[in-house]
Motif scaffolding. Structure first.
Motif, short mmCIF file in Angstrom:
data_model
loop_
_atom_site.label_atom_id
_atom_site.label_comp_id
_atom_site.label_asym_id
_atom_site.label_seq_id
_atom_site.Cartn_x
_atom_site.Cartn_y
_atom_site.Cartn_z
N TYR A 76 44.84 20.74 30.61
CA TYR A 76 45.83 21.61 31.23
C TYR A 76 45.33 23.04 31.18
CZ TYR A 76 49.19 17.93 31.73
OH TYR A 76 49.83 16.79 32.14
N GLN A 77 45.64 23.79 32.23
CA GLN A 77 45.16 25.15 32.35
C GLN A 77 46.29 26.02 32.91
OE1 GLN A 77 42.07 25.73 35.38
NE2 GLN A 77 40.90 26.85 33.85
N LEU A 78 46.30 27.27 32.51
CA LEU A 78 47.25 28.23 33.05
C LEU A 78 46.46 29.38 33.64
CD1 LEU A 78 50.20 29.27 33.34
CD2 LEU A 78 49.82 30.49 31.20
N GLU A 79 46.63 29.57 34.93
CA GLU A 79 45.96 30.65 35.63
C GLU A 79 47.03 31.68 35.99
OE1 GLU A 79 43.02 30.98 39.47
OE2 GLU A 79 44.46 29.35 39.39
N GLY A 80 46.73 32.93 35.82
CA GLY A 80 47.68 33.98 36.16
C GLY A 80 47.01 35.09 36.94
N MET A 81 47.80 35.79 37.74
CA MET A 81 47.26 36.90 38.51
C MET A 81 48.36 37.95 38.72
SD MET A 81 45.64 36.94 42.36
CE MET A 81 44.51 35.63 41.96
N VAL A 82 47.99 39.20 38.52
CA VAL A 82 48.87 40.32 38.80
C VAL A 82 48.13 41.24 39.76
CG1 VAL A 82 50.09 42.33 37.86
CG2 VAL A 82 50.01 40.19 36.56
N VAL A 83 48.73 41.52 40.90
CA VAL A 83 48.15 42.46 41.86
C VAL A 83 49.15 43.58 42.04
CG1 VAL A 83 47.32 42.79 44.22
CG2 VAL A 83 46.84 40.64 43.02
N ARG B 114 53.11 39.03 41.01
CA ARG B 114 52.73 38.40 39.75
C ARG B 114 52.90 36.90 39.95
NH1 ARG B 114 56.21 41.88 35.28
NH2 ARG B 114 55.23 43.88 35.72
N MET B 115 51.86 36.14 39.63
CA MET B 115 51.95 34.69 39.80
C MET B 115 51.24 33.98 38.66
SD MET B 115 48.48 33.85 41.01
CE MET B 115 48.71 32.17 41.16
N ILE B 116 51.74 32.77 38.35
CA ILE B 116 51.03 31.87 37.46
C ILE B 116 50.89 30.53 38.15
CG2 ILE B 116 51.69 32.97 35.28
CD1 ILE B 116 53.69 30.57 34.92
N ALA B 117 49.87 29.78 37.77
CA ALA B 117 49.63 28.45 38.32
C ALA B 117 49.25 27.52 37.18
CB ALA B 117 48.53 28.52 39.37
N PRO B 118 50.24 26.88 36.56
CA PRO B 118 49.93 25.92 35.49
C PRO B 118 49.64 24.54 36.06
CG PRO B 118 52.29 26.18 35.69
CD PRO B 118 51.66 27.07 36.73
N GLY B 119 48.89 23.75 35.32
CA GLY B 119 48.69 22.38 35.75
C GLY B 119 47.43 21.74 35.22
N ARG B 120 47.22 20.49 35.63
CA ARG B 120 46.06 19.74 35.17
C ARG B 120 44.83 20.11 35.98
NH1 ARG B 120 47.38 13.48 34.93
NH2 ARG B 120 47.83 13.89 37.11
N ALA B 121 43.68 20.04 35.31
CA ALA B 121 42.39 20.22 35.96
C ALA B 121 41.48 19.09 35.48
CB ALA B 121 41.80 21.58 35.60
N SER C 245 60.74 35.03 33.44
CA SER C 245 61.56 36.10 32.88
C SER C 245 60.85 37.45 32.93
CB SER C 245 61.96 35.77 31.43
OG SER C 245 60.86 35.95 30.55
N MET C 246 59.52 37.45 33.12
CA MET C 246 58.75 38.69 33.24
C MET C 246 58.40 39.00 34.69
SD MET C 246 56.24 38.59 29.87
CE MET C 246 55.48 37.00 30.20
N GLY C 247 59.07 38.32 35.64
CA GLY C 247 58.91 38.63 37.05
C GLY C 247 57.80 37.88 37.76
N PHE C 248 57.28 36.80 37.18
CA PHE C 248 56.21 36.03 37.81
C PHE C 248 56.77 34.94 38.71
CE2 PHE C 248 53.87 38.10 34.56
CZ PHE C 248 52.52 38.01 34.86
N THR C 249 56.02 34.60 39.73
CA THR C 249 56.28 33.45 40.59
C THR C 249 55.43 32.30 40.08
OG1 THR C 249 56.68 34.87 42.50
CG2 THR C 249 56.10 32.57 42.96
N VAL C 250 56.00 31.10 40.02
CA VAL C 250 55.26 29.92 39.59
C VAL C 250 54.79 29.18 40.84
CG1 VAL C 250 55.34 27.74 38.33
CG2 VAL C 250 56.62 29.73 37.48
N LEU C 251 53.48 29.00 40.97
CA LEU C 251 52.92 28.29 42.11
C LEU C 251 52.56 26.87 41.71
CD1 LEU C 251 50.53 30.98 43.64
CD2 LEU C 251 52.88 30.44 44.27
N ASP C 252 52.87 25.95 42.58
CA ASP C 252 52.51 24.56 42.37
C ASP C 252 51.57 24.18 43.50
OD1 ASP C 252 52.47 22.08 41.23
OD2 ASP C 252 54.34 21.41 42.15
N GLY C 253 50.73 23.22 43.27
CA GLY C 253 49.80 22.82 44.32
C GLY C 253 49.22 21.46 44.04
#
Length: 169
Positions: free
Chosen positions: A115-122, A93-100, A31-39
């Motif tokens: 679980y960890q949430l990584e985010g990045m705004v460029v 804008r991206m976030i990458a949630p998931g297990r580590a 809702s704040m314009g981020f892309t969710v990345l999965d991997g």
């Protein structure tokens, strides 16, 4: 014969609490314009350490992790930032949630899976104030309360930590 693996009549099965929380976090950031990345949870040494310039003496980079027989390892953080930087073009804008995973014993204060949430705004004109805004928005959406945040140095080299607490106001 009764199949105990099936839900009881009239009971709707639901997702587990961790899955629901992750979906709520993803929805808030989308809702704040981020892309969710999965991997993948199985990662190459390049994507997990080298492409992120993680030195060998950094705690998750100490190479004492959970290595697999094919030379890959279970990711020690949500290493999708590498894929995000390769795939997305600025501004983004991206976030990458998931297990580590870490090669640690399970004790009251530590575990080998978390679980960890990584985010990045460029973008241009982005500052720590934006980070604090996004953190407060995420915490308010999850806990339905106003949160206060502060930013300060972390124990790792060139890192920061954002601390948060419930506002009494």
């Amino acid at each position: 014969m009764i199949d105990l693996t099936l839900p009881a009549p009239g009971v709707r099965p639901d997702r587990c609490s961790v899955t629901r929380l992750q979906a709520e976090i993803e929805d808030t950031f989308v809702s704040m314009g981020f892309t969710v990345l999965d991997g993948p949870e199985v990662e190459s040494e390049y994507n997990n350490f080298d492409a992120l310039n993680i030195p060998a003496d950094h705690p998750p980079g100490m190479r004492r992790n959970i290595w697999l027989t094919d030379g890959n390892l279970l990711r020690t953080h949500t290493s999708r930032a590498v894929r995000g930087m390769e795939k997305l073009r600025p501004p983004f804008r991206m976030i990458a949630p998931g297990r580590a995973f870490r090669n640690e014993s399970v004790e009251p204060r530590t575990t080998n899976t978390f679980y960890q949430l990584e985010g990045m705004v460029v973008d241009r004109e982005v500052s720590v104030a934006n980070l604090i805004y996004f953190m407060k928005a995420m915490l308010a959406a999850i806990f339905h309360r106003e949160w206060r945040c502060a930013c300060g140095p972390d124990s790792f080299r060139s890192s920061s930590r954002v601390s948060s607490w419930i506002s009494n106001a």
